[in-house]
Scaffold this motif. Structure first.
Motif, short mmCIF file in Angstrom:
data_model
loop_
_atom_site.label_atom_id
_atom_site.label_comp_id
_atom_site.label_asym_id
_atom_site.label_seq_id
_atom_site.Cartn_x
_atom_site.Cartn_y
_atom_site.Cartn_z
N LEU A 582 0.87 -1.19 -0.07
CA LEU A 582 0.05 0.12 0.21
C LEU A 582 0.78 1.18 0.15
O LEU A 582 0.68 2.12 -0.65
CB LEU A 582 -1.02 -0.13 1.21
CG LEU A 582 -2.36 -0.67 1.15
CD1 LEU A 582 -3.02 -0.83 2.36
CD2 LEU A 582 -3.16 -0.38 -0.04
N VAL A 583 2.14 1.14 0.96
CA VAL A 583 2.82 2.35 0.87
C VAL A 583 3.65 2.53 -0.47
O VAL A 583 3.87 3.52 -0.91
CB VAL A 583 3.70 2.51 1.86
CG1 VAL A 583 4.61 3.36 2.12
CG2 VAL A 583 3.05 2.33 3.53
N GLN A 584 3.85 1.36 -1.07
CA GLN A 584 5.00 1.54 -2.10
C GLN A 584 3.76 2.10 -3.43
O GLN A 584 4.26 2.65 -4.20
CB GLN A 584 5.04 -0.05 -2.61
CG GLN A 584 6.31 -0.62 -1.64
CD GLN A 584 6.77 -1.81 -1.96
OE1 GLN A 584 5.82 -2.68 -3.00
NE2 GLN A 584 7.77 -2.37 -1.63
N LEU A 585 2.34 1.91 -3.34
CA LEU A 585 1.65 2.30 -4.18
C LEU A 585 1.46 3.77 -4.10
O LEU A 585 1.59 4.47 -5.21
CB LEU A 585 0.23 1.87 -4.25
CG LEU A 585 -0.12 0.15 -4.88
CD1 LEU A 585 -1.45 -0.08 -4.44
CD2 LEU A 585 0.30 0.32 -6.35
N PHE A 586 1.61 4.15 -2.88
CA PHE A 586 1.49 5.78 -2.63
C PHE A 586 2.95 6.29 -3.10
O PHE A 586 2.80 7.55 -3.79
CB PHE A 586 1.32 5.80 -1.16
CG PHE A 586 1.44 7.54 -0.70
CD1 PHE A 586 0.43 8.17 -0.89
CD2 PHE A 586 2.63 7.77 -0.06
CE1 PHE A 586 0.50 9.42 -0.56
CE2 PHE A 586 2.80 8.97 0.41
CZ PHE A 586 1.80 10.11 0.05
N LYS A 587 3.72 5.56 -2.67
CA LYS A 587 5.10 6.11 -3.09
C LYS A 587 5.28 6.52 -4.76
O LYS A 587 5.80 7.50 -5.38
CB LYS A 587 6.32 5.35 -2.70
CG LYS A 587 6.60 5.57 -1.32
CD LYS A 587 7.72 4.70 -0.96
CE LYS A 587 8.15 5.18 0.62
NZ LYS A 587 9.44 4.37 0.99
N SER A 588 4.82 5.26 -5.55
CA SER A 588 4.62 5.30 -7.17
C SER A 588 3.78 6.55 -7.42
O SER A 588 4.25 7.21 -8.28
CB SER A 588 4.12 4.21 -7.52
OG SER A 588 5.23 2.96 -7.03
N PHE A 589 2.57 6.84 -7.00
CA PHE A 589 1.56 7.82 -7.01
C PHE A 589 2.45 9.25 -6.77
O PHE A 589 2.08 10.16 -7.63
CB PHE A 589 0.57 7.51 -6.51
CG PHE A 589 -0.23 6.45 -7.10
CD1 PHE A 589 0.16 5.88 -8.40
CD2 PHE A 589 -1.03 5.66 -6.38
CE1 PHE A 589 -0.62 4.88 -8.72
CE2 PHE A 589 -1.90 4.88 -6.89
CZ PHE A 589 -1.64 4.00 -7.94
N SER A 590 3.25 9.12 -5.73
CA SER A 590 3.92 10.55 -5.47
C SER A 590 5.14 10.81 -6.31
O SER A 590 5.69 11.97 -6.05
CB SER A 590 4.14 10.53 -3.92
OG SER A 590 3.14 10.03 -3.18
N ASN A 591 5.68 10.12 -7.20
CA ASN A 591 6.63 10.16 -8.23
C ASN A 591 6.35 11.56 -8.96
O ASN A 591 5.28 11.47 -9.62
CB ASN A 591 7.04 9.00 -8.89
CG ASN A 591 8.22 8.99 -9.64
OD1 ASN A 591 8.58 10.28 -10.29
ND2 ASN A 591 9.08 8.31 -9.51
N PRO A 592 7.38 12.41 -8.97
CA PRO A 592 6.80 13.72 -9.80
C PRO A 592 6.68 13.45 -11.34
O PRO A 592 5.65 14.23 -11.90
CB PRO A 592 8.19 14.69 -9.57
CG PRO A 592 8.65 14.05 -8.25
CD PRO A 592 8.47 12.75 -8.10
N LEU A 593 7.27 12.50 -11.65
CA LEU A 593 7.27 12.30 -13.20
C LEU A 593 5.93 11.63 -13.42
O LEU A 593 5.30 12.07 -14.57
CB LEU A 593 8.35 11.08 -13.69
CG LEU A 593 8.36 10.83 -15.27
CD1 LEU A 593 8.64 11.94 -16.21
CD2 LEU A 593 9.42 9.81 -15.37
#
Length: 924
Positions: A582-593
């Motif tokens: 779940l946190v990894q999904l959040f980090k991926s969606f937070s990626n600026p690109l």
């Protein structure tokens, strides 16, 4: 001496008709006459061959090409009209003829005598009916294509009603037989010629005789099709025939509305399939209309079926199709087909189409089309329910949707659910088989998925029954496994999207969330299996779908993340793996690109934060693993709170520079390894030193340099007194601004020059932001992110709750880590998080907000195109029903077939015994 034998040795015995079929293609009296000779009379003997020449559907579809019909429509359209009228007239007469259906004897002797009777004078009315159906099935797709959206030809030939004079004897004889037709004319009576159900003869003047309107050819054709579907001796057993009435509207199989089962019969199943094929082809008129005209130009054929079919016929047909489809997994153990079906690789040994499987496939397709149709006056009626509005079908809009929604018996719900689960279980078992490809895949799984969506959407009582049963978790697991199975197939991405909407629909029910604490009981393939509850499996599956498709399925991400947001208030005891993902999904969606590439991507961040907030508000202490993962990623949450466009651009550039440096280092390392194995040690160390120095410089300029100070007395968090560094400092790093760096060319490597050029390209002022973004190519499909856009969604992110938790718990966790041995740190932190409470610190929990899937005109058109796309693909083999026709509702993309690797391997081993020259087309 053998040369004296005649060339046509088999012709006197009537065993082969290949020469007559070939002559139909080559001689002037064959198919070419349809376009070359104008105004062929209806009484011409030319038409007789269309009823007696063909033996199978493949004969019709191979001997009559779309170009033949298309050429006749252009050069001699009156012949196509005559052909339609001759074939339909023969069909109507045969159905009412006492010699139809021809007696059939399913014995071995019948197969031997059938060849002898092929050219005999004995008439085979069953064959004539089947050939009439086959010829019409071949003609109509081409007529639909040529007509497009005009309907002029069809309105004149099929839907034009004719008024004829009616004498008094006919009126007296028919009034008492059909009083139901009087209802339509009640409003038009003026009192002098009033007709009643008692059979009173209308008053007629001396000058004007009474007139009646005959049903159009299209209406009579649908009535004939309904009769054929329930004709004893043709599609139903003769034992259920009542007296001399061969048309008996009884449900085909046991299930909804019926407890009797006539048993399997391949001949009847094959006849049902052919009649349903013509029925489906008539309903396919809407695929030749473009999406913008979908609601304005509805199909007359579909409208007539869903609005004008009598109630008895609707119920009988609906239950027959439904029961046949749901009984697809129950086979008779005494038949040869059921025994061979269990053998591995049986589908490679026993070729040919299984009549039962073809019938089930056709029933699913017709069901989906009838239950999906919403166009023009057949669209559901909007009703207001408080603050929300819903659409419901009525008997006047779509009778099939209406009566499916009216099912209410528990035994009917159990029958439907068992049938769907059995089909999904069979499909999963095939994909989970130890011998890959040993069993043939279930061809009608996509239609079964659409049907399940329809019955869940339309029937609220069935949805409540499903959510109350333990089968709902099994259904969830089947749907997720199927999505994982087809996610890497581009031609199946539309079905993946439908699966995501179904999961979102289920997740919007509170009863569904309460079931997620139970484990998954079905056997999941090892590559997708995970320990824990159904919620853990759902999280892991959604993570796999998103993480392994690399943005190819962006359209389904919102529905899947919304489903997680809907069920988040019910999460309890999430596993370490599920929490981490779940946190990894959040980090991926937070990626600026990722954030800056599309206008809709920040919504995914919003829903992921909503997931965390729901867990915090409702089950904080029950999910220590998720809390631990959130605290471990606290820097990501903190950076998101101060995110700006400039910071995102700089982070994207930093990552690109690192990647380019790594690629250059890899290329240079490979070259030096091949050229000089002993002299590359110093170069490698020097390169590493320069890279680390570059990384340190970029780190100074990184957007992660705004630390958060946690006050010892206050419960809220404080930022440092300085403003956002990205807003007051230049985007270039200080080292790149020094004039010595740009002038000392002797000490600057080409790599450093490249970095400086990259940094200078990012160091533009705010006035040239659009050019900078456009040059960087961040936005997709013409989208250009701006600071105003970033501010609009960044300020609306629900970060406060998560930041309060981090500010309260992070210092305690850090002190706990500092005071204990590292071996026991994880267990101690978990125990601590299980006992933590934030009562009085967090605001009151907001009410649970469930986001349901809402239908729109665009989504209705999309689902219709998806259903017909699947039907189109199934129709490519073996007949190619809609091939070579200009379909307008969706785009047809033809791909070249790739030879199977196993065939190439075998060919190389056995010396080309299996020639790779002939290839079968892919089903795309």
């Amino acid at each position: 001496m053998f040369t004296k034998f005649p060339h046509k040795f088999t012709t006197p015995f009537g065993l082969l008709t290949d020469e007559a079929k070939l002559a139909f293609r080559s001689r002037p009296e064959g198919i070419s006459k349809l376009a070359s000779v104008r105004n062929i009379s209806e009484s011409d003997a030319y038409w007789d061959q269309y009823f007696t020449l063909f033996d199978t559907p493949s004969d019709v579809f191979s001997l009559i090409s779309p170009n033949d019909i298309r050429r006749a429509l252009l050069d001699a359209p009156e012949n196509i009209i005559t052909l339609i009228r001759v074939v339909t007239s023969r069909l109507f007469n045969l159905v009412s003829d006492h010699t139809f259906p021809s007696p059939s004897n399913p014995s071995v002797a019948s197969y031997a005598t059938s060849f002898i009777k092929a050219n005999s004078s004995e008439r085979n009315t069953t064959k004539e009916v089947l050939n009439s159906i086959r010829v019409l099935s071949r003609i109509f797709p081409v007529v639909f294509e040529v007509e497009g959206e005009s309907n002029t030809f069809e309105l004149e030939v099929l839907w034009k009603k004719i008024e004829v004079e009616e004498d008094r004897e006919t009126t007296t004889a028919t009034n008492s037989e059909a009083p139901q037709f009087v209802i339509e004319d009640e409003d038009e009576g003026d009192g002098d010629g009033e007709t009643t159900a008692t059979g009173t003869v209308p008053k007629a003047s001396d000058k004007h005789k009474p007139k009646k309107t005959l049903p159009s050819l299209g209406e009579k054709l649908f009535t004939c099709i309904n009769d054929l579907l329930f004709c004893c001796g043709f599609t139903l057993p003769t034992k259920i025939q009542v007296d001399h009435y061969k048309i008996n509207y009884v449900i085909w199989e046991k299930g909804v509305g019926s407890t009797s089962d006539p048993g399997p019969n391949h001949a009847y199943d094959s006849n049902k399939t052919e009649v349903l094929r013509l029925f489906l082809i008539l309903l396919s008129r809407q695929i030749y209309v473009s999406p913008p005209s979908f609601f304005n130009k509805p199909s007359f054929y579909s409208l007539h079926v869903v609005k004008k079919t009598p109630r008895r016929d609707v119920l009988t047909l609906l239950c027959s199709l439904l029961n046949t489809a749901m009984n697809s997994c129950t086979t008779n153990g005494s038949t040869i087909g059921s025994v061979t079906g269990k053998l591995p690789y049986n589908h490679l040994v026993f070729k040919g189409e299984d009549p039962r499987s073809a019938l089930v496939d056709m029933c699913f397709q017709v069901l989906c089309v009838l239950l999906d149709f919403q166009s023009g006056p057949a669209k559901d009626v909007a009703t207001e329910n408080g603050d929300s509005s819903t659409s419901t079908p009525t008997a006047q809009t779509n009778a099939f949707r209406y009566f499916l929604a009216k099912l209410h018996r528990v035994q009917d719900f159990s029958f439907i659910l068992e049938g769907i689960c059995g089909l999904f279980e069979q499909n999963l078992a095939i994909s989970n088989d130890l011998l890959p490809g040993s069993r043939k895949s279930v061809p009608y799984v996509p239609e079964a998925v659409i049907f399940f969506w329809k019955v869940t959407e339309l029937n609220k009582k069935f949805r409540a029954y499903l959510l109350d049963s333990d089968k709902v978790i099994d259904i969830l697991a089947y749907l997720l496994c199927y999505a994982l199975e087809i996610k890497d197939k581009p031609q199946q991405h539309g079905l993946c999207r439908a699966l995501s909407y179904i999961i979102q629909t289920l997740s919007a029910e509170p009863a569904f969330g309460n079931k997620l604490t139970s484990p998954v009981k079905i056997q999941i393939p090892t590559k997708w299996a995970s320990s824990g509850t159904a919620a853990d499996f759902m999280i892991n599956s959604i993570y796999f779908i998103i993480a392994t498709t690399s943005g190819a399925l962006n359209s389904i991400y919102p529905a899947l993340i919304i489903a997680l947001s809907n069920i988040a208030p019910y999460f309890r005891n999430l596993s370490v793996v599920a929490s981490t993902r779940l946190v990894q999904l959040f980090k991926s969606f937070s990626n600026p690109l990722f954030l800056l590439s599309d206008e809709s991507h920040p919504r995914l961040l919003f829903f992921m934060l909503d997931v965390f907030n729901s867990v915090i508000f409702h089950h904080l202490s029950d999910n220590p693993n998720l809390l631990y993962a959130i605290l471990g990623a606290h820097k990501t949450f903190e950076d998101l709170g101060t995110f700006t466009l400039s910071r995102g651009l700089r982070e994207i550039t930093r990552v690109q520079l690192i990647r380019e440096d790594q690629d250059r280092q890899t290329e240079r390392g490979g070259k030096t390894d091949r050229s000089n194995f002993g002299g590359d040690t110093e170069d490698a160390h020097a390169e590493k030193t320069r890279l680390l120095r570059s990384e340190s410089n970029n780190a100074i300029d990184s957007p992660t340099d705004s630390p958060i100070y946690i006050s010892a007395d206050a419960n809220d968090l404080e930022y440092n007194s300085s403003d956002d560094p990205a807003m007051i400092r230049p985007l270039m790093s200080p080292t790149s601004e020094a004039p010595t760096t740009s002038n000392t060319t002797g000490t600057t490597s080409e790599k450093a020059k490249g970095k400086m050029r990259e940094r200078r390209s990012v160091s533009l002022d705010a006035t040239s932001s659009v050019e900078r973004i456009s040059a960087a190519g961040i936005g997709r499909n013409g989208f250009l992110p701006t600071q105003e856009w970033v501010t609009s969604w960044q300020q609306g992110l629900p970060l406060d709750t998560v930041m309060l938790v981090i500010s309260e718990l992070l210092p305690k966790i850090q002190s706990l880590q500092a005071g204990r041995q590292k071996v026991n740190t994880t267990g101690a932190i978990t125990d601590f998080l299980q006992s933590v409470t934030l009562v009085g610190i967090l605001p009151p929990a907001p009410p649970i907000s469930l986001r349901r899937f809402l239908w729109s005109d665009a989504s209705i058109v999309w689902l219709t195109s998806l259903i017909w796309g699947e039907i189109y693909v199934h129709g490519m083999s073996p007949l190619g029903i809609w091939n070579s026709t200009n379909v307008r509702l969706f785009f047809v993309k033809h791909t070249q077939t790739q030879q199977r690797q196993i065939t190439e391997t075998v060919s190389s081993v056995v010396g080309g015994l299996f020639s790779p020259t002939r290839q079968r087309p892919d089903r795309t």
